[in-house]
Design a protein around this motif. Structure first.
Motif, short mmCIF file in Angstrom:
data_model
loop_
_atom_site.label_atom_id
_atom_site.label_comp_id
_atom_site.label_asym_id
_atom_site.label_seq_id
_atom_site.Cartn_x
_atom_site.Cartn_y
_atom_site.Cartn_z
N UNK B 371 0.82 -1.23 0.00
CA UNK B 371 0.00 0.00 0.00
C UNK B 371 0.85 1.27 0.00
N UNK B 372 2.00 1.24 0.65
CA UNK B 372 2.88 2.42 0.65
C UNK B 372 4.29 1.95 0.32
N UNK B 373 4.58 1.89 -0.96
CA UNK B 373 5.85 1.32 -1.39
C UNK B 373 7.00 2.21 -0.96
N UNK B 374 8.06 1.56 -0.51
CA UNK B 374 9.26 2.31 -0.10
C UNK B 374 10.43 1.36 -0.22
N UNK B 384 5.79 0.77 3.95
CA UNK B 384 6.12 1.38 5.22
C UNK B 384 4.93 2.00 5.92
N UNK B 385 3.72 1.75 5.39
CA UNK B 385 2.54 2.28 6.06
C UNK B 385 1.33 1.47 5.61
N UNK B 390 1.12 5.04 -1.55
CA UNK B 390 1.73 4.84 -2.88
C UNK B 390 1.61 3.36 -3.23
N UNK B 391 0.40 2.94 -3.63
CA UNK B 391 0.19 1.50 -3.85
C UNK B 391 0.95 0.99 -5.08
N UNK B 392 1.65 -0.13 -4.87
CA UNK B 392 2.43 -0.74 -5.94
C UNK B 392 2.16 -2.24 -5.93
N UNK B 393 2.06 -2.80 -7.14
CA UNK B 393 1.92 -4.25 -7.26
C UNK B 393 3.09 -4.77 -8.07
N UNK B 394 3.67 -5.91 -7.64
CA UNK B 394 4.62 -6.61 -8.51
C UNK B 394 4.07 -8.01 -8.72
N UNK B 395 4.20 -8.51 -9.95
CA UNK B 395 3.62 -9.80 -10.29
C UNK B 395 4.70 -10.73 -10.84
N UNK B 396 4.46 -12.02 -10.68
CA UNK B 396 5.25 -13.03 -11.39
C UNK B 396 4.25 -13.84 -12.21
#
Lengths: 360, 541
Positions: B371-374, B384-385, B390-396
């Motif tokens: 939800x809070x990329x850092x 970190x929160x 700062x929502x970020x998704x990583x996929x495989x």
């Protein structure tokens, strides 16, 4: 959608720092009181205590003309026992009545010294500082001031000291001062050194008026159990002294000046009797709250398991004390076991096991 | 009265009947009946009850140290994975189901049989004692723990009348001895103590019965509901469902609800940064399909009660939304996917996307939502929160056979045995797309919703259990604080025409205060007689 609140909106920094100052003052007060009580216990002179709910009427100690009674083991109490240690004030014009009270136990005696009065006053001062600390912390965090381990410990100390003051005023059990204040000062030290956390909001599960009911009941009961545990420890010491004396050994020091083991046992029992229903109520209130917050009233969470174990052990104590062959030292050990379970529940369960009650 | 004295100790704290509890003599050569009687007496002895109480406490300990299936099946599974040697052995002794194990049940059932065997006779005896008159006045009142003697000018009947008036809340028996002209009165009070004792133990039995009933007739289910979605109370709607022994599918209450909106707030800064400060969910619900629609704000301590069931908000998480297009550019997947929180504090969460109908080979993805990329301490990507700053998704990505035909599988697990890895995506922010290698298609991270984890609980034993427990507390208070006692008054005419009044008291508890009570009764009686109509000022020793 998620939104945020300003963290320190609800917090008053000034209150918070006042409350941090108060805790130091309170530890100092308790430590001084502890020292003075220890002086009294070691150097005081054994004096007879006034009769009360726990302490038997000390017959035959009066200055008046004690009438011999024909009953063995009993002594007649003269009606004009004005300055005697009796509560039986038959004095008002009652010179026409003869009273006999069978004496079953020796009269209650305890070491007393002038510093004991000072110690009591300092303890009351510490108690007031303790209460003020909790109040300011509650104001600083803008919530009920027991939401984490640190606050629980401080509140438990408040209730233990309150229970002790009650014992001191109502039952003249001032002789317990050392035994109660040692764990209190230790606990506060642990709280400040390892458990301290800033005043702040608590997790949503704790947003409920049940915190005032359930946690308060548990804390007050713990205070009662603490005094009972202190009396039980003193009881074991006094019992040992009696055995050593019976064997012809000389006993010196604090142990030699303790009140009779029987009396200490009675004080311990009294406080367990007071605390046990409260503990039962705390468990039930916790179950009602759990039913609201977690969707079940009993789920064998480690905290629930250990409060149940504590309850069972204290129940065993009450039964043991009513059973011949278990009264006395055996029952006292069961009571101390109960106290050990209570402390284990308080510390170990929060740190060792993971459960729903881990708020530390 | 000797017997009275010896029973004083046992009546003192009076928890249970067996007073001195001499261990029943072991049967030598006894008949079957003799054995049965011996076994029964041993079982109902206080010693056995104490041992069973200790076993009950000791037996509860392993349940607090080992994960329990009733609490979390997942933790038990993890324990098995971490201790493959030990776990099956522990399982043989039901150590993962302590509180429903036969051995634990046998402890508490034995305890309750012992308790019943003790309480029922005692209740009967108490019932008789309450109906019976107090015992006769003993001859020598001077032997009682408290006794007092005075003389009065009032005749014996007036003395007893005065005593009667003072002992209003006592049961009273009066006797008159025609030969000497003496009258005596024996009074007893404090029956409530024993009543409370019986009540306490009966209430505990009631509590056990209520708990057993609950486990037969209740059910519990857990589920996740994404913001905007609805829920209907059927077995298939649950992610996990634990029915009571005799609960049928048709027994589920026919309510339904929709999660309109969810709000969470967190402490934003300071030492407690990231700690949740409140969760609340707006629901609209119907008790049955025909019932009118109502609304309810669900919070952690504010469950929804509907038709005998409770609906709880347990926690929340994020459901990132994905749109998947296949090689031909057709949209084959477009929905929010609930991700499971990996870390409680910052809501970094894991999830799985399964696209069975991708046209050709099936697609699957494992993903991480932050939800809070850092940047973390090791240069890795962390959250970190807990709130979506700062929502970020990583996929495989994987391509091949999802293995859905081979039977049921968890929606949170991807079986990659028959799949080929496609590689990792770059960091995706809402609106970003990842073009899959080999022209396998495109994945777009379109946004995210909140979901809440919920529980439905239906336990008909809740209220009976609470009543039983509250009754137990009331009984306990009576047992511990009521002080039963006996008072005797004997008035006998003296040769000089005055009346000799003897007063005696016996407490059945070890409470020193009773002596003062008895004394105050004796002085009140004396004063009352003195102030009475036939006053005579002369007093005599």
């Amino acid at each position: 959608m998620v939104h945020m609140i300003a963290a320190d909106a609800a917090m008053d920094g000034r209150m918070s720092s006042i409350s941090d100052g108060l805790i130091i003052a309170m530890i100092v007060a308790y430590a001084i009181a502890l020292f003075l009580f220890a002086v009294e216990a070691a150097y005081g002179r054994r004096r007879t205590l006034r009769a009360n709910r726990l302490m038997p009427v000390a017959a035959g100690s009066s200055a008046g003309s004690a009438q011999a009674s024909d009953t063995a083991g009993s002594a007649a109490v003269p009606p004009t026992a004005g300055e005697a240690s009796l509560d039986l004030d038959a004095a008002e014009g009652g010179d026409d009545m003869s009273v006999s009270v069978r004496r079953e136990e020796p009269e209650a005696k305890a070491a007393q010294h002038a510093v004991g009065n000072v110690a009591l006053v300092v303890t009351v001062l510490g108690f007031l500082l303790n209460a003020a600390h909790i109040t300011t912390r509650g104001l600083a965090a803008d919530r009920w001031p027991w939401g984490n381990m640190f606050e629980f410990v401080v509140a438990i100390c408040l209730c233990s000291v309150a229970a002790f003051l009650f014992a001191a005023m109502r039952y003249q059990a001032r002789f317990l001062g050392t035994f109660v204040l040692v764990p209190v000062v230790l606990l506060l030290g642990i709280a400040v050194r390892w458990l301290y956390s800033e005043a702040g909001p608590v997790i949503p599960a704790l947003h409920s008026y049940w915190i005032a009911i359930h946690v308060s009941a548990a804390i007050i009961a713990t205070g009662g159990f603490m005094v009972a545990g202190a009396a039980a420890a003193a009881h074991l010491m006094a019992r040992r002294t009696e055995i050593q004396r019976a064997a012809g050994q000389r006993v010196a020091g604090v142990a030699a000046k303790l009140p009779a083991a029987e009396l200490l046992d009675r004080v311990s029992h009294r406080f367990i009797v007071l605390a046990f229903p409260l503990w039962t109520f705390a468990i039930i209130a916790g179950a009602v709250w759990a039913d609201e917050a977690w969707g079940r009233f009993w789920g064998w969470d480690p905290k629930e398991v250990w409060s149940f174990i504590t309850w069972v052990v204290y129940a065993a104590y009450l039964h043991a004390r009513a059973t011949a062959g278990w009264r006395g030292t055996k029952a006292t050990w069961i009571g101390l076991l109960g106290f050990a379970c209570l402390m284990f529940n308080f510390f170990a369960v929060n740190f060792v096991f993971s459960g729903l009650h881990s708020y530390a | 009265m000797v017997s009275e004295q010896s029973s004083e100790a046992e009546a003192a704290t009076g928890e249970r009947g067996r007073p001195a509890d001499p261990q029943p003599p072991a049967p030598g050569r006894l008949s079957a009946l003799g054995w049965a009687r011996w076994a029964w007496r041993t079982l109902t002895s206080m010693r056995t009850a104490l041992i069973l109480l200790f076993l009950l406490a000791v037996g509860a300990i392993p349940g607090s140290m080992l994960p329990q299936r009733g609490v979390s099946t997942e933790q038990v599974r993890n324990y098995f994975a971490e201790n493959p040697e030990l776990a099956p052995w522990l399982d043989r002794f039901y150590l993962f189901d302590v509180y429903s194990s036969p051995w634990y049940a046998s402890i508490y059932l034995l305890l309750f049989v012992s308790l019943t065997g003790c309480v029922l006779p005692r209740a009967l005896a108490h019932y008789r004692a309450m109906r019976a008159q107090p015992p006769r006045t003993p001859r020598n009142l001077g032997r009682m723990p408290y006794s007092a003697t005075f003389t009065s000018s009032a005749p014996p009947e007036q003395v007893l009348g005065g005593a009667r008036a003072l002992l209003r809340r006592h049961r009273i028996r009066t006797e008159a001895d025609a030969a000497t002209g003496a009258s005596a009165l024996s009074a007893e009070t404090g029956y409530l103590r024993e009543t409370g004792n019986v009540l306490f133990h009966v209430a505990l039995l009631g509590l056990l019965i209520a708990l057993a009933t609950g486990s037969f007739l209740g059910y519990r289910g857990n589920m996740l509901v994404v913001e905007g979605d609805g829920f209907a109370n059927t077995v298939t709607s649950y992610d996990s469902y634990f029915p009571g022994t005799v609960v049928d599918q048709e027994d589920l209450q026919p309510f339904s609800f929709t999660l309109e909106e969810f709000q969470a707030s967190f402490v934003e800064a300071g030492q407690m940064s990231g700690q949740a400060s409140s969760y609340s969910a707006d629901l609209t619900y119907r008790a049955s399909p025909e019932a009118p629609e109502r609304s309810h704000t669900l919070e952690v301590n504010h469950p929804l009660s509907v038709d005998g069931a409770q609906v709880y908000l347990l926690g929340h998480g994020y459901a990132p939304e994905f749109r998947v297009e296949n090689a031909e550019g057709e949209t084959v997947f477009d929905q929010p996917v609930p991700f499971i929180n990996r870390e409680e504090g910052n809501f970094a969460s894991d999830g799985v996307i399964k696209v069975p109908d991708a046209g050709g080979k099936q697609l699957g993805f494992t993903g991480v939502f932050l939800p809070s990329a850092a940047e973390g301490p090791q240069g890795d990507l962390v959250s970190d929160f807990p709130a979506p700053r700062d929502p970020v998704v990583t996929l495989t990505g994987y391509r091949g056979d999802l293995g859905l035909d081979t039977g049921s599988q968890s929606v949170y697990q991807l079986h990659t045995d028959d799949m080929a890895e496609l590689g990792d995506s770059p960091e995706l922010r809402p609106g970003d797309s990842w073009k899959l290698p080999d022209g396998a298609g495109t994945v777009t991270f379109t946004g995210y919703s909140d979901y809440i984890s919920m529980q439905v609980n239906s336990d008909p034993a809740r209220v009976p259990a609470l009543i039983a427990a509250s009754t137990a507390v009331l009984g306990l208070l009576a047992t511990l604080f009521v002080r039963p006692r006996r008072v005797w008054v004997r008035a006998r005419p003296n040769e000089d025409g005055r009346t000799v009044v003897e007063v005696a008291g016996l407490g059945k508890t070890e409470n020193a205060a009773l002596t003062a009570d008895f004394h105050s009764f004796a002085t009140s009686l004396r004063d009352r007689l003195r102030d009475g109509p036939a006053v005579e000022t002369g007093t005599k020793e």
